[in-house]
Design a protein around this motif. Structure first.
Motif, PDB file in Angstrom:
ATOM      1  N   ARG A  59       8.370  -7.359   1.507  1.00 26.60           N
ATOM      2  CA  ARG A  59       7.465  -7.016   0.414  1.00 26.60           C
ATOM      3  C   ARG A  59       7.080  -5.564   0.537  1.00 26.60           C
ATOM      4  O   ARG A  59       6.882  -5.066   1.633  1.00 26.60           O
ATOM      5  CB  ARG A  59       6.193  -7.873   0.454  1.00 26.60           C
ATOM      6  N   GLY A  60       6.940  -4.860  -0.596  1.00 31.60           N
ATOM      7  CA  GLY A  60       6.448  -3.487  -0.554  1.00 31.60           C
ATOM      8  C   GLY A  60       7.548  -2.456  -0.704  1.00 31.60           C
ATOM      9  O   GLY A  60       8.667  -2.751  -1.116  1.00 31.60           O
ATOM     10  N   SER A  61       7.203  -1.222  -0.348  1.00 28.49           N
ATOM     11  CA  SER A  61       8.105  -0.078  -0.493  1.00 28.49           C
ATOM     12  C   SER A  61       8.542   0.405   0.886  1.00 28.49           C
ATOM     13  O   SER A  61       7.686   0.600   1.764  1.00 28.49           O
ATOM     14  CB  SER A  61       7.395   1.050  -1.246  1.00 28.49           C
ATOM     15  N   LEU A 116       0.837  -1.190   0.000  1.00 34.63           N
ATOM     16  CA  LEU A 116       0.000   0.000   0.000  1.00 34.63           C
ATOM     17  C   LEU A 116       0.877   1.247   0.000  1.00 34.63           C
ATOM     18  O   LEU A 116       1.744   1.411   0.854  1.00 34.63           O
ATOM     19  CB  LEU A 116      -0.917   0.020   1.233  1.00 34.63           C
ATOM     20  N   LYS A 117       0.651   2.113  -0.970  1.00 33.73           N
ATOM     21  CA  LYS A 117       1.334   3.403  -1.065  1.00 33.73           C
ATOM     22  C   LYS A 117       0.527   4.272  -2.031  1.00 33.73           C
ATOM     23  O   LYS A 117      -0.274   3.738  -2.834  1.00 33.73           O
ATOM     24  CB  LYS A 117       2.777   3.235  -1.558  1.00 33.73           C
ATOM     25  N   PRO A 118       0.702   5.594  -2.004  1.00 35.65           N
ATOM     26  CA  PRO A 118      -0.103   6.460  -2.876  1.00 35.65           C
ATOM     27  C   PRO A 118       0.021   6.126  -4.361  1.00 35.65           C
ATOM     28  O   PRO A 118      -0.935   6.292  -5.115  1.00 35.65           O
ATOM     29  CB  PRO A 118       0.441   7.858  -2.566  1.00 35.65           C
ATOM     30  N   GLN A 119       1.189   5.643  -4.792  1.00 41.33           N
ATOM     31  CA  GLN A 119       1.379   5.310  -6.220  1.00 41.33           C
ATOM     32  C   GLN A 119       0.509   4.133  -6.649  1.00 41.33           C
ATOM     33  O   GLN A 119       0.230   3.959  -7.833  1.00 41.33           O
ATOM     34  CB  GLN A 119       2.851   4.973  -6.496  1.00 41.33           C
ATOM     35  N   ASN A 120       0.093   3.291  -5.697  1.00 40.75           N
ATOM     36  CA  ASN A 120      -0.730   2.114  -6.008  1.00 40.75           C
ATOM     37  C   ASN A 120      -2.208   2.340  -5.715  1.00 40.75           C
ATOM     38  O   ASN A 120      -2.983   1.391  -5.663  1.00 40.75           O
ATOM     39  CB  ASN A 120      -0.236   0.897  -5.221  1.00 40.75           C
ATOM     40  N   ASP A 125      -2.522  -2.559  -8.247  1.00 42.27           N
ATOM     41  CA  ASP A 125      -1.208  -3.216  -8.188  1.00 42.27           C
ATOM     42  C   ASP A 125      -1.115  -4.236  -7.054  1.00 42.27           C
ATOM     43  O   ASP A 125      -0.590  -3.965  -5.970  1.00 42.27           O
ATOM     44  CB  ASP A 125      -0.082  -2.197  -8.064  1.00 42.27           C
ATOM     45  N   PHE A 126      -1.598  -5.440  -7.336  1.00 45.69           N
ATOM     46  CA  PHE A 126      -1.611  -6.531  -6.359  1.00 45.69           C
ATOM     47  C   PHE A 126      -0.418  -7.470  -6.560  1.00 45.69           C
ATOM     48  O   PHE A 126      -0.488  -8.643  -6.239  1.00 45.69           O
ATOM     49  CB  PHE A 126      -2.929  -7.303  -6.465  1.00 45.69           C
ATOM     50  N   GLY A 153      -1.757   4.253   7.792  1.00 49.32           N
ATOM     51  CA  GLY A 153      -1.401   5.403   8.632  1.00 49.32           C
ATOM     52  C   GLY A 153      -0.390   6.315   7.957  1.00 49.32           C
ATOM     53  O   GLY A 153      -0.513   7.548   8.010  1.00 49.32           O
ATOM     54  N   VAL A 154       0.608   5.726   7.292  1.00 56.78           N
ATOM     55  CA  VAL A 154       1.628   6.523   6.592  1.00 56.78           C
ATOM     56  C   VAL A 154       0.991   7.285   5.431  1.00 56.78           C
ATOM     57  O   VAL A 154       1.293   8.461   5.195  1.00 56.78           O
ATOM     58  CB  VAL A 154       2.778   5.615   6.090  1.00 56.78           C
ATOM     59  N   ILE A 155       0.082   6.622   4.702  1.00 53.11           N
ATOM     60  CA  ILE A 155      -0.609   7.273   3.579  1.00 53.11           C
ATOM     61  C   ILE A 155      -1.446   8.450   4.073  1.00 53.11           C
ATOM     62  O   ILE A 155      -1.454   9.525   3.471  1.00 53.11           O
ATOM     63  CB  ILE A 155      -1.487   6.251   2.827  1.00 53.11           C
TER      64      ILE A 155
END
Length: 416
Positions: A174-176, A138-142, A157-158, A200-202
């Motif tokens: 896994r992830g960013s 999970l991140k804003p780009q996805n 983006d799974f 929470g970070v997003i």
């Protein structure tokens, strides 16, 4: 990307056009279905030669997951195809781009917009977690947006998603990094709750324009996450800078906005040391804001006095304009109400009424001395209205801050 000799892959049923984005294994293109409705889609083209064993497994899991789920806040996989060179995932097209760009173009999002997006993201995650699926990237780009106007959030983006029961534990990274849960960053076992940290970070990035733990390495990121130091917001950094530059009005406004975020944290922070650090910050910001308020009030009184001669001249020149006279009278009433100092809300409402009318009149006013005076008067009134608005919000923030400080002391959270 579209250099000399560049061309997208060919697919019988679709016309592939410009690239929308690319990663290590795939490029996503905007495309049109050739027949019937000319439906617009996004096609993720995965180069088979770039895949290793792990990425093949991830791709198969991504297709398996997306083929079996349908949700308004999850991007739809319409079909998938393949040829000798590529695997093609034919996806729902989202014209609003991704959340990262949406935040970047606005610098930071209003709380009410962030709240709506978070509700939509929560709906998508609950749907996934109820089916034992964790996204894990999970991140804003996805996170895509359905359209530029009134966008609906679509989780995409799974490629790192996994079937994980609540009691399952994994240890593969896994992830960013900036959005990874601390368990991953610290190379410990993690479970399906890792997605919640990323949320929470997003949310923080949406409200403040950047992630809370921006770092250049895993070691630096881990140190920042483990640190007890309270996260400073850009609002506070900017407030301090404006304060040091002597811009009391801007600093006052920024401290007030910072308090709107720090005060609620006093209620929800459960760690005693972090709570005490936030409490100290709230005290510090309230104290400095009160000092700045005195300076700003004095400065604005000078502004009012300076505007008096020009204001009287403008009134004299407006005698043949009934609407302009009436709007200036409302402005005078706002100034009088403000000088009484009893109800800033009433004064602010009068300022807003007069400004609404004066701005319309300014647009129709021909060039000349009266237009110059009207323009200057509008600027003065707008400055006064903004100042009053800040005063009202600051009082509310100070009141909330003092109540929160008192409550945190009463609840026995003060460090011994």
């Amino acid at each position: 990307m579209a250099g000399a000799g560049w061309a997208p892959p060919r697919l019988d049923e679709f016309i592939l056009t410009e690239p929308l984005g690319s990663g290590t294994y795939a490029t996503v293109y905007k495309a049109y279905r050739k027949r019937d409705t000319r439906e617009v889609v996004a096609i993720k083209c995965v180069n088979k030669r770039s895949l290793n064993r792990a990425s093949v497994e991830n791709l198969l899991t991504e297709i398996e997951i997306l083929k079996t789920i349908r949700h308004p806040n999850i991007v739809e996989l319409k079909d998938f195809q393949w040829d000798s060179d590529h695997i093609y995932l034919i996806m729902e097209f989202c014209a609003g781009g991704d959340l990262s760009r949406f935040i970047r173009t606005r610098r930071m999002l209003p709380e009410k917009v962030a709240r709506v997006f978070l509700q939509q993201l929560a709906c998508a995650l609950k749907f996934l977690h109820d089916r034992n699926i964790s996204h894990l990237d999970l991140k804003p780009q996805n996170i895509l947006l359905s359209s530029p106007e009134n966008p609906q959030l679509k989780l995409a983006d799974f490629g790192f998603a996994q079937y994980m029961s609540p009691w399952d534990e994994k240890h593969v990274l896994r992830g960013s990094p900036l959005y990874m849960a601390p368990e991953m960053v610290c190379r410990q076992h993690y479970d399906s709750r890792a997605d919640l940290w990323s949320v929470g970070v997003i949310l923080y990035e949406a409200l403040f324009g950047k992630p809370p733990f921006a770092s250049r390495s895993f070691a630096e990121l881990e140190e920042k996450i483990r640190s007890d130091r309270a996260v400073e917001t850009d609002l506070v950094v900017e407030a301090v800078r404006k304060d040091q530059e002597g811009d009391a009005s801007a600093a006052f406004s920024l401290y007030r906005k910072a308090l709107e975020y720090f005060v609620p944290a006093l209620h929800y922070e459960s760690d005693a040391r972090r709570k005490e650090a936030i409490r100290a910050k709230v005290r510090q910001y309230i104290s400095r804001a009160e000092e700045l308020k005195v300076l700003v009030t004095s400065s604005n009184k000078n502004l009012l006095e300076k505007g008096n001669p020009a204001r009287e001249l403008l009134k004299e020149m407006a005698k043949d304009k009934p609407r302009l006279c009436a709007a200036l009278e409302v402005a005078s009433a706002a100034i009088a109400k403000e000088e009484e100092g009893r109800d800033d809300s009433d004064a602010l409402e009068l300022y807003q009424q007069s400004l609404g009318e004066l701005l319309l009149l300014l647009a129709a006013e021909p060039a000349g001395r009266r237009r110059e005076l009207l323009h200057a008067e509008i600027q003065t009134l707008m400055a006064r209205a903004e100042y009053l608005k800040d005063q009202i919000k600051m009082r509310e923030a100070q009141s909330m801050g003092k109540e929160a400080l008192a409550e945190s002391v009463r609840s026995g959270c003060t460090l011994q």
